[in-house]
Design an enzyme around this catalytic site. Structure first.
Site, PDB file in Angstrom:
ATOM      1  N   GLU C  48       0.804  -1.320  -0.104  1.00  0.00           N
ATOM      2  CA  GLU C  48      -0.110   0.175  -0.043  1.00  0.00           C
ATOM      3  C   GLU C  48       0.739   1.468  -0.133  1.00  0.00           C
ATOM      4  O   GLU C  48       0.594   2.257  -0.839  1.00  0.00           O
ATOM      5  CB  GLU C  48      -0.952  -0.037   1.280  1.00  0.00           C
ATOM      6  CG  GLU C  48      -1.924  -1.169   1.216  1.00  0.00           C
ATOM      7  CD  GLU C  48      -3.051  -0.801  -0.127  1.00  0.00           C
ATOM      8  OE1 GLU C  48      -3.432   0.173  -0.486  1.00  0.00           O
ATOM      9  OE2 GLU C  48      -3.540  -1.945  -0.538  1.00  0.00           O
ATOM     10  N   ASN C  52       1.117   3.481  -3.318  1.00  0.00           N
ATOM     11  CA  ASN C  52       0.802   5.095  -3.190  1.00  0.00           C
ATOM     12  C   ASN C  52       1.886   5.930  -3.821  1.00  0.00           C
ATOM     13  O   ASN C  52       1.442   7.143  -4.351  1.00  0.00           O
ATOM     14  CB  ASN C  52       0.691   5.429  -1.558  1.00  0.00           C
ATOM     15  CG  ASN C  52      -0.909   5.037  -1.125  1.00  0.00           C
ATOM     16  OD1 ASN C  52      -1.752   4.627  -1.786  1.00  0.00           O
ATOM     17  ND2 ASN C  52      -1.039   5.341  -0.005  1.00  0.00           N
ATOM     18  N   ARG C 104     -10.845   5.414  -6.623  1.00  0.00           N
ATOM     19  CA  ARG C 104      -9.971   4.329  -5.712  1.00  0.00           C
ATOM     20  C   ARG C 104     -10.763   4.245  -4.435  1.00  0.00           C
ATOM     21  O   ARG C 104     -11.689   4.859  -4.166  1.00  0.00           O
ATOM     22  CB  ARG C 104      -8.720   5.092  -5.346  1.00  0.00           C
ATOM     23  CG  ARG C 104      -7.906   4.965  -6.561  1.00  0.00           C
ATOM     24  CD  ARG C 104      -6.391   5.300  -6.562  1.00  0.00           C
ATOM     25  NE  ARG C 104      -5.831   4.575  -5.475  1.00  0.00           N
ATOM     26  CZ  ARG C 104      -5.131   3.333  -5.833  1.00  0.00           C
ATOM     27  NH1 ARG C 104      -5.264   2.757  -7.008  1.00  0.00           N
ATOM     28  NH2 ARG C 104      -4.720   2.452  -4.716  1.00  0.00           N
TER      29      ARG C 104
END
Ligand code: ADP
Ligand code: ADP
Ligand code: MG
Ligand code: MG
Lengths: 143, 77, 143
Positions: C48, C52, C104
């Site tokens: 994650e 990102n 998202r």
């Protein structure tokens, strides 16, 4: 020739990190459609170079090792760098069965040579050693 | 060689959980099955596709069931 | 507190590298006897943070990402750095279901928080973002 991807890792000179570098090298190499035995060969070559840095470069003392991996159109390039004690005579060191430590087999460079398409070793006493290895491939499929 | 293997296994510091071993076994079975149907060594991508796994996970699972340092380096000790 | 091991990796901002960073982080973390679900959680948190950096930090443009991993007596520390566009309001970005991109889910930070013991986000617009995550463990068996 355009570079398609690059990853470099720097780590403490510890035997635990040989295995971690192997995993990273296998995963980076798997961008190309190699077979598992081909990946295995790449891992052996990387292990030999990285464990040489740990064992000979730093003789189990503290130090940093770098493994840089680059993907080009038709080849992969792996560079293993240490800033350890260096090699007095590179040509001699690369001979089969030649080792400065009596209990070792002296086959590390032989494996690197046979599993990679090119290998270049540069070293300076007291400064360190750089081993650059090239693995070529035909197809260009990238995952 | 058997002796060396046993030594490496006993000395292997990595505790491999059973499921990682099972995954490695599954990877090898898929490799063999594809070898039979394709008549050649399958690529990592083909094996990963058959297992619905990312290629990186496939190669990492195989590493996890091996000793940390090179067998060539260890077998001399 | 003595540091027992360190590895840092720097790589191109490319989605392929998320998976490579993920398995490298799993291999580094496996120095500690975590259970497989725990390793899975660490992998999700790392993915994650790194994705990102790729998606938001560089919006799929070129850039470098660093993942540093450090092992201490009773915790592991993972730091993901990008030098991309930065976050205007970190507190807001960390809210569940908050995302600057409509398609998202906005759950990345929620996963990082729930799978790690500590998370610290520092960011500056136009300068980049640093996500530092800590995973504690009780026992000290080191492989
Ligand atoms: N990174 C290095 N730093 C210093 N010396 C090295 C390094 N790599 C290799 N050597 C030297 O080269 C010799 C041959 O290396 P190798 O073929 O791997 O065999 P072995 O590791 O079994 O000795 C080693 O014994 C060592 O003296
Ligand atoms: N490295 C980063 N650089 C810039 N913005 C970021 C970064 N990481 C997170 N963000 C911002 O924080 C928001 C929330 O992130 P996250 O919880 O992972 O959800 P999502 O990725 O699904 O949007 C993102 O939509 C983005 O605006
Ligand atoms: Mg050697
Ligand atoms: Mg996210």
């Amino acid at each position: 020739m355009a570079r398609r991807n690059r990853m470099s890792m720097t780590f403490d000179s510890r035997s635990e990190n040989v295995g971690i570098a192997r995993v990273a090298a296998a995963a980076f190499s798997a961008q190309i459609e190699f077979t598992l035995p081909e990946i295995e060969e790449i891992k052996v070559a990387i292990s030999e170079a990285v464990s040489n840095a740990v064992i000979h470069g730093y003789s189990d003392q503290e130090g940093q090792i770098e493994l840089a991996m680059e993907l080009y159109e038709t080849h992969l390039e792996y560079t293993v760098i240490d800033w350890g004690k260096g090699i007095a005579d590179v040509e001699q060191a690369r001979q089969p069965a030649w080792s400065t430590e009596p209990e070792r087999m002296g086959l590390g460079f032989v494996f690197m040579e046979s599993f990679m398409d090119e290998i270049e070793v540069t070293s300076a006493l007291g400064k360190g050693t750089t081993v650059r290895m090239v693995k070529k491939f035909d197809a260009v499929p990238i995952h | 060689i058997g002796e060396i293997r046993r030594f490496i296994r006993d000395d292997n510091p990595i505790k491999v959980s059973r499921s990682t071993k099972e995954l490695a076994l599954k990877i090898h079975r898929t490799q063999e099955k594809l070898q039979g149907s394709l008549g050649r060594e399958p690529t990592v991508g083909e094996i990963a596709e058959g297992l619905l796994l990312p290629v990186q996970e496939v190669v990492a699972a195989l590493e996890a069931v091996q000793p940390t340092t090179s067998i060539y380096a260890q077998s001399t000790r």
